[in-house]
Design a protein around this motif. Sequence first.
Motif, PDB file in Angstrom:
ATOM      1  N   ILE A  65       9.552 -12.248 -10.844  1.00  0.00           N
ATOM      2  CA  ILE A  65       8.810 -11.239 -10.081  1.00  0.00           C
ATOM      3  C   ILE A  65       7.682 -10.716 -10.963  1.00  0.00           C
ATOM      4  CG2 ILE A  65       8.901  -8.992  -8.933  1.00  0.00           C
ATOM      5  CD1 ILE A  65      11.870  -9.477  -8.400  1.00  0.00           C
ATOM      6  N   ILE A  66       6.484 -10.663 -10.393  1.00  0.00           N
ATOM      7  CA  ILE A  66       5.323 -10.111 -11.098  1.00  0.00           C
ATOM      8  C   ILE A  66       4.778  -8.946 -10.284  1.00  0.00           C
ATOM      9  CG2 ILE A  66       3.111 -10.616 -12.177  1.00  0.00           C
ATOM     10  CD1 ILE A  66       3.753 -13.587 -11.888  1.00  0.00           C
ATOM     11  N   ILE A  67       4.502  -7.823 -10.946  1.00  0.00           N
ATOM     12  CA  ILE A  67       3.929  -6.658 -10.278  1.00  0.00           C
ATOM     13  C   ILE A  67       2.580  -6.345 -10.904  1.00  0.00           C
ATOM     14  CG2 ILE A  67       4.177  -4.181  -9.825  1.00  0.00           C
ATOM     15  CD1 ILE A  67       7.201  -4.604  -9.861  1.00  0.00           C
ATOM     16  N   TRP A  68       1.564  -6.228 -10.048  1.00  0.00           N
ATOM     17  CA  TRP A  68       0.235  -5.780 -10.480  1.00  0.00           C
ATOM     18  C   TRP A  68      -0.100  -4.491  -9.746  1.00  0.00           C
ATOM     19  CZ3 TRP A  68       0.319 -11.335  -9.903  1.00  0.00           C
ATOM     20  CH2 TRP A  68      -0.043 -12.050 -11.071  1.00  0.00           C
ATOM     21  N   THR A  69      -0.313  -3.409 -10.488  1.00  0.00           N
ATOM     22  CA  THR A  69      -0.687  -2.146  -9.861  1.00  0.00           C
ATOM     23  C   THR A  69      -1.454  -1.278 -10.847  1.00  0.00           C
ATOM     24  OG1 THR A  69       0.144  -0.190  -8.672  1.00  0.00           O
ATOM     25  CG2 THR A  69       1.508  -1.042 -10.476  1.00  0.00           C
ATOM     26  N   ASP A  70      -2.235  -0.352 -10.314  1.00  0.00           N
ATOM     27  CA  ASP A  70      -2.997   0.562 -11.162  1.00  0.00           C
ATOM     28  C   ASP A  70      -2.491   1.990 -11.031  1.00  0.00           C
ATOM     29  OD1 ASP A  70      -3.825   1.121  -8.584  1.00  0.00           O
ATOM     30  OD2 ASP A  70      -5.888   1.580  -9.178  1.00  0.00           O
ATOM     31  N   ALA A  71      -1.308   2.161 -10.404  1.00  0.00           N
ATOM     32  CA  ALA A  71      -0.876   3.521 -10.087  1.00  0.00           C
ATOM     33  C   ALA A  71       0.635   3.680 -10.174  1.00  0.00           C
ATOM     34  CB  ALA A  71      -1.344   3.882  -8.671  1.00  0.00           C
ATOM     35  N   SER A  72       1.064   4.933 -10.165  1.00  0.00           N
ATOM     36  CA  SER A  72       2.482   5.257 -10.078  1.00  0.00           C
ATOM     37  C   SER A  72       2.988   4.916  -8.675  1.00  0.00           C
ATOM     38  CB  SER A  72       2.698   6.746 -10.358  1.00  0.00           C
ATOM     39  OG  SER A  72       2.197   7.104 -11.628  1.00  0.00           O
ATOM     40  N   ALA A  73       4.294   5.137  -8.466  1.00  0.00           N
ATOM     41  CA  ALA A  73       4.894   4.814  -7.173  1.00  0.00           C
ATOM     42  C   ALA A  73       5.691   5.995  -6.644  1.00  0.00           C
ATOM     43  CB  ALA A  73       5.799   3.590  -7.306  1.00  0.00           C
ATOM     44  N   HIS A  74       5.790   6.069  -5.307  1.00  0.00           N
ATOM     45  CA  HIS A  74       6.653   7.075  -4.701  1.00  0.00           C
ATOM     46  C   HIS A  74       8.096   6.891  -5.174  1.00  0.00           C
ATOM     47  CE1 HIS A  74       3.865   8.810  -1.786  1.00  0.00           C
ATOM     48  NE2 HIS A  74       3.505   7.597  -1.387  1.00  0.00           N
ATOM     49  N   PRO A  75       8.818   7.972  -5.445  1.00  0.00           N
ATOM     50  CA  PRO A  75      10.257   7.847  -5.687  1.00  0.00           C
ATOM     51  C   PRO A  75      10.931   7.260  -4.454  1.00  0.00           C
ATOM     52  CG  PRO A  75       9.472  10.043  -6.274  1.00  0.00           C
ATOM     53  CD  PRO A  75       8.354   9.370  -5.539  1.00  0.00           C
ATOM     54  N   LEU A  76      11.967   6.472  -4.658  1.00  0.00           N
ATOM     55  CA  LEU A  76      12.651   5.847  -3.528  1.00  0.00           C
ATOM     56  C   LEU A  76      13.284   6.873  -2.598  1.00  0.00           C
ATOM     57  CD1 LEU A  76      14.213   2.861  -5.461  1.00  0.00           C
ATOM     58  CD2 LEU A  76      12.682   2.649  -3.496  1.00  0.00           C
ATOM     59  N   GLU A  77      13.665   8.028  -3.129  1.00  0.00           N
ATOM     60  CA  GLU A  77      14.302   9.050  -2.295  1.00  0.00           C
ATOM     61  C   GLU A  77      13.287   9.931  -1.575  1.00  0.00           C
ATOM     62  OE1 GLU A  77      14.801  10.399  -6.664  1.00  0.00           O
ATOM     63  OE2 GLU A  77      14.627   8.541  -5.500  1.00  0.00           O
ATOM     64  N   LYS A  92       0.858  -1.177   0.000  1.00  0.00           N
ATOM     65  CA  LYS A  92       0.000   0.000   0.000  1.00  0.00           C
ATOM     66  C   LYS A  92       0.903   1.239   0.000  1.00  0.00           C
ATOM     67  CE  LYS A  92      -3.659  -2.387   2.633  1.00  0.00           C
ATOM     68  NZ  LYS A  92      -4.631  -2.534   1.532  1.00  0.00           N
ATOM     69  N   ASP A  93       0.755   2.097   1.013  1.00  0.00           N
ATOM     70  CA  ASP A  93       1.504   3.346   1.109  1.00  0.00           C
ATOM     71  C   ASP A  93       1.900   3.531   2.574  1.00  0.00           C
ATOM     72  OD1 ASP A  93       2.367   5.972   1.317  1.00  0.00           O
ATOM     73  OD2 ASP A  93       0.789   6.797   0.043  1.00  0.00           O
ATOM     74  N   TYR A  94       3.195   3.481   2.867  1.00  0.00           N
ATOM     75  CA  TYR A  94       3.648   3.621   4.254  1.00  0.00           C
ATOM     76  C   TYR A  94       3.214   4.938   4.862  1.00  0.00           C
ATOM     77  CZ  TYR A  94       6.541  -0.580   4.217  1.00  0.00           C
ATOM     78  OH  TYR A  94       6.964  -1.874   4.173  1.00  0.00           O
ATOM     79  N   LEU A 126      -0.179   7.567  -5.478  1.00  0.00           N
ATOM     80  CA  LEU A 126       1.145   6.979  -5.305  1.00  0.00           C
ATOM     81  C   LEU A 126       1.124   5.907  -4.234  1.00  0.00           C
ATOM     82  CD1 LEU A 126       3.360  10.200  -5.389  1.00  0.00           C
ATOM     83  CD2 LEU A 126       2.818   8.667  -7.280  1.00  0.00           C
ATOM     84  N   ASN A 127       2.052   4.954  -4.354  1.00  0.00           N
ATOM     85  CA  ASN A 127       2.174   3.902  -3.353  1.00  0.00           C
ATOM     86  C   ASN A 127       3.633   3.468  -3.282  1.00  0.00           C
ATOM     87  OD1 ASN A 127       2.593   1.863  -5.471  1.00  0.00           O
ATOM     88  ND2 ASN A 127       0.433   2.223  -5.926  1.00  0.00           N
TER      89      ASN A 127
END
Length: 227
Positions: free
Chosen positions: A129-141, A62-64, A103-104
Amino acid sequence: MCLSSPKYNVDIVMCINTTSSMGCFLDTVKFNALRFYSDLKEVFKTKGKNVDQLRVKVIDFKDYNADGIDGMHETEFFYIPEQEDELKKYVNTLVSRGGENSLNNGLEALSLAMNSEWTTGGDKRRHIIIIWTDASAHPLESSLTKNSFYPSGMPTDFNELTDWWEDEQSGKMNQSAKRLLIFAPDATPWTEIGLNFGHTIYFPAKAGDGLSDVDYQTILSSISAPI
């Protein structure tokens, strides 16, 4: 003299976005997740390749920043078919809730997946590795998500994540065995990963959208094929 077919040890790590934005798409993702390993095993069989050991792990994210301790959950590897019922039971508990924007922590899920205790046995291996998502992601930094629940040992930025995937000396994954499948929208960072990461199949679509049978079979065939 007849030579026996090589025995493959196959590990699959499924990273699934379970924020509220997934909604009804999550049911389709769960269906696809639970059929993938049996379909892959069948494709190996038709190519004369024996899957000697098959293990599947789930990382639901999810999103920390929004969800705290529920930002991510990781199972152990389930041995299939011996623990198939346990895997199905876990996947069927996944529900879409939480998150607060588009974002997540999908990149953290990918990083955690790379750091799995991958199989080293068998004549040959596949680390998938398989990724399923409907959205962008937070930058790691991004500092927003790095609260007390944020996992340690994550790459500091996208360049370091790329090194984890591409560097033969990184030790994260076996270079000849690894495969990455991404089912995600045409958005940062998934487009960049699809274009730049080796041994990657990127399907730019909203999570839950079905693949045509031709697309699906092509993906399975590519995973089972040698590099």
